[in-house]
Design a protein around this motif. Structure first.
Motif, PDB file in Angstrom:
ATOM      1  N   ALA A  44      40.088  15.769  -5.464  1.00  0.00           N
ATOM      2  CA  ALA A  44      39.959  14.713  -4.461  1.00  0.00           C
ATOM      3  C   ALA A  44      38.496  14.608  -4.051  1.00  0.00           C
ATOM      4  O   ALA A  44      37.787  15.603  -3.980  1.00  0.00           O
ATOM      5  CB  ALA A  44      40.818  15.015  -3.244  1.00  0.00           C
ATOM      6  N   PHE A  45      38.049  13.379  -3.813  1.00  0.00           N
ATOM      7  CA  PHE A  45      36.696  13.162  -3.315  1.00  0.00           C
ATOM      8  C   PHE A  45      36.629  11.843  -2.572  1.00  0.00           C
ATOM      9  O   PHE A  45      37.513  10.998  -2.687  1.00  0.00           O
ATOM     10  CB  PHE A  45      35.655  13.232  -4.443  1.00  0.00           C
ATOM     11  N   VAL A  46      35.577  11.717  -1.789  1.00  0.00           N
ATOM     12  CA  VAL A  46      35.320  10.482  -1.055  1.00  0.00           C
ATOM     13  C   VAL A  46      34.132   9.815  -1.728  1.00  0.00           C
ATOM     14  O   VAL A  46      33.148  10.468  -2.068  1.00  0.00           O
ATOM     15  CB  VAL A  46      35.005  10.765   0.431  1.00  0.00           C
ATOM     16  N   VAL A  47      34.227   8.522  -1.943  1.00  0.00           N
ATOM     17  CA  VAL A  47      33.119   7.764  -2.512  1.00  0.00           C
ATOM     18  C   VAL A  47      32.764   6.642  -1.539  1.00  0.00           C
ATOM     19  O   VAL A  47      33.636   5.988  -0.977  1.00  0.00           O
ATOM     20  CB  VAL A  47      33.471   7.212  -3.921  1.00  0.00           C
ATOM     21  N   ILE A  48      31.473   6.480  -1.307  1.00  0.00           N
ATOM     22  CA  ILE A  48      30.967   5.407  -0.448  1.00  0.00           C
ATOM     23  C   ILE A  48      30.270   4.405  -1.357  1.00  0.00           C
ATOM     24  O   ILE A  48      29.335   4.756  -2.086  1.00  0.00           O
ATOM     25  CB  ILE A  48      29.952   5.930   0.597  1.00  0.00           C
ATOM     26  N   VAL A  49      30.713   3.173  -1.335  1.00  0.00           N
ATOM     27  CA  VAL A  49      30.175   2.139  -2.202  1.00  0.00           C
ATOM     28  C   VAL A  49      29.196   1.275  -1.422  1.00  0.00           C
ATOM     29  O   VAL A  49      29.555   0.702  -0.393  1.00  0.00           O
ATOM     30  CB  VAL A  49      31.310   1.267  -2.784  1.00  0.00           C
ATOM     31  N   GLY A  50      27.981   1.195  -1.909  1.00  0.00           N
ATOM     32  CA  GLY A  50      26.971   0.339  -1.282  1.00  0.00           C
ATOM     33  C   GLY A  50      26.664   0.697   0.155  1.00  0.00           C
ATOM     34  O   GLY A  50      26.157  -0.129   0.900  1.00  0.00           O
ATOM     35  N   GLY A  51      26.987   1.915   0.562  1.00  0.00           N
ATOM     36  CA  GLY A  51      26.707   2.360   1.918  1.00  0.00           C
ATOM     37  C   GLY A  51      27.545   1.681   2.985  1.00  0.00           C
ATOM     38  O   GLY A  51      27.306   1.859   4.173  1.00  0.00           O
ATOM     39  N   GLU A  52      28.543   0.890   2.579  1.00  0.00           N
ATOM     40  CA  GLU A  52      29.317   0.124   3.554  1.00  0.00           C
ATOM     41  C   GLU A  52      30.815   0.400   3.528  1.00  0.00           C
ATOM     42  O   GLU A  52      31.459   0.468   4.558  1.00  0.00           O
ATOM     43  CB  GLU A  52      29.087  -1.377   3.328  1.00  0.00           C
ATOM     44  N   ARG A  53      31.376   0.521   2.358  1.00  0.00           N
ATOM     45  CA  ARG A  53      32.831   0.692   2.232  1.00  0.00           C
ATOM     46  C   ARG A  53      33.098   2.011   1.537  1.00  0.00           C
ATOM     47  O   ARG A  53      32.434   2.377   0.590  1.00  0.00           O
ATOM     48  CB  ARG A  53      33.411  -0.454   1.409  1.00  0.00           C
ATOM     49  N   GLY A  54      34.107   2.716   2.017  1.00  0.00           N
ATOM     50  CA  GLY A  54      34.440   4.006   1.435  1.00  0.00           C
ATOM     51  C   GLY A  54      35.886   4.074   1.000  1.00  0.00           C
ATOM     52  O   GLY A  54      36.735   3.303   1.453  1.00  0.00           O
ATOM     53  N   HIS A  55      36.135   5.016   0.100  1.00  0.00           N
ATOM     54  CA  HIS A  55      37.484   5.242  -0.402  1.00  0.00           C
ATOM     55  C   HIS A  55      37.696   6.735  -0.566  1.00  0.00           C
ATOM     56  O   HIS A  55      36.832   7.434  -1.092  1.00  0.00           O
ATOM     57  CB  HIS A  55      37.696   4.558  -1.756  1.00  0.00           C
TER      58      HIS A  55
END
Length: 103
Positions: A44-55
């Motif tokens: 499991a990991f958290v990814v932040i896309v473009g510094g705005e949205r995370g998953h």
């Protein structure tokens, strides 16, 4: 399958694969949450896309694929997001990891 998970393999990632993702910080940020060092897998990991949205992403053992556990916006409580993902990891992985440790 979500577009965010389509490029991931149908298995947990290795620590070297997570490090390769972390090296691409310009595109997105990665924070491993579920790491089993004895197996060298990240489940499991958290990814932040473009510094705005995370998953929050986790490997679902039943479906044998990565799933989006939670999506969130910039400004959400990151520690709460990671805590919820840790809880999800426990639900999905505690028994499997315990079985392997028994031998």
């Amino acid at each position: 399958m979500s577009p965010i998970t389509e490029s991931l393999p149908d298995r947990p990632l290795s620590s070297s694969e997570i490090h390769a993702l972390e090296a691409q910080r310009d595109a997105y940020g990665v924070a491993p949450v579920g790491f089993a060092p004895d197996r060298d897998i990240v489940v499991a990991f958290v990814v932040i896309v473009g510094g705005e949205r995370g998953h929050s992403l986790g490997f679902d053992t039943d479906a044998e694929q990565w799933v989006v556990v939670e999506s969130f916006e910039d400004g959400d409580d990151f520690s709460a997001v990671t805590e919820r993902l840790r809880s999800w990891v426990g639900d999905d992985w505690d028994e499997e990891l315990a079985e392997e440790n028994r031998g």
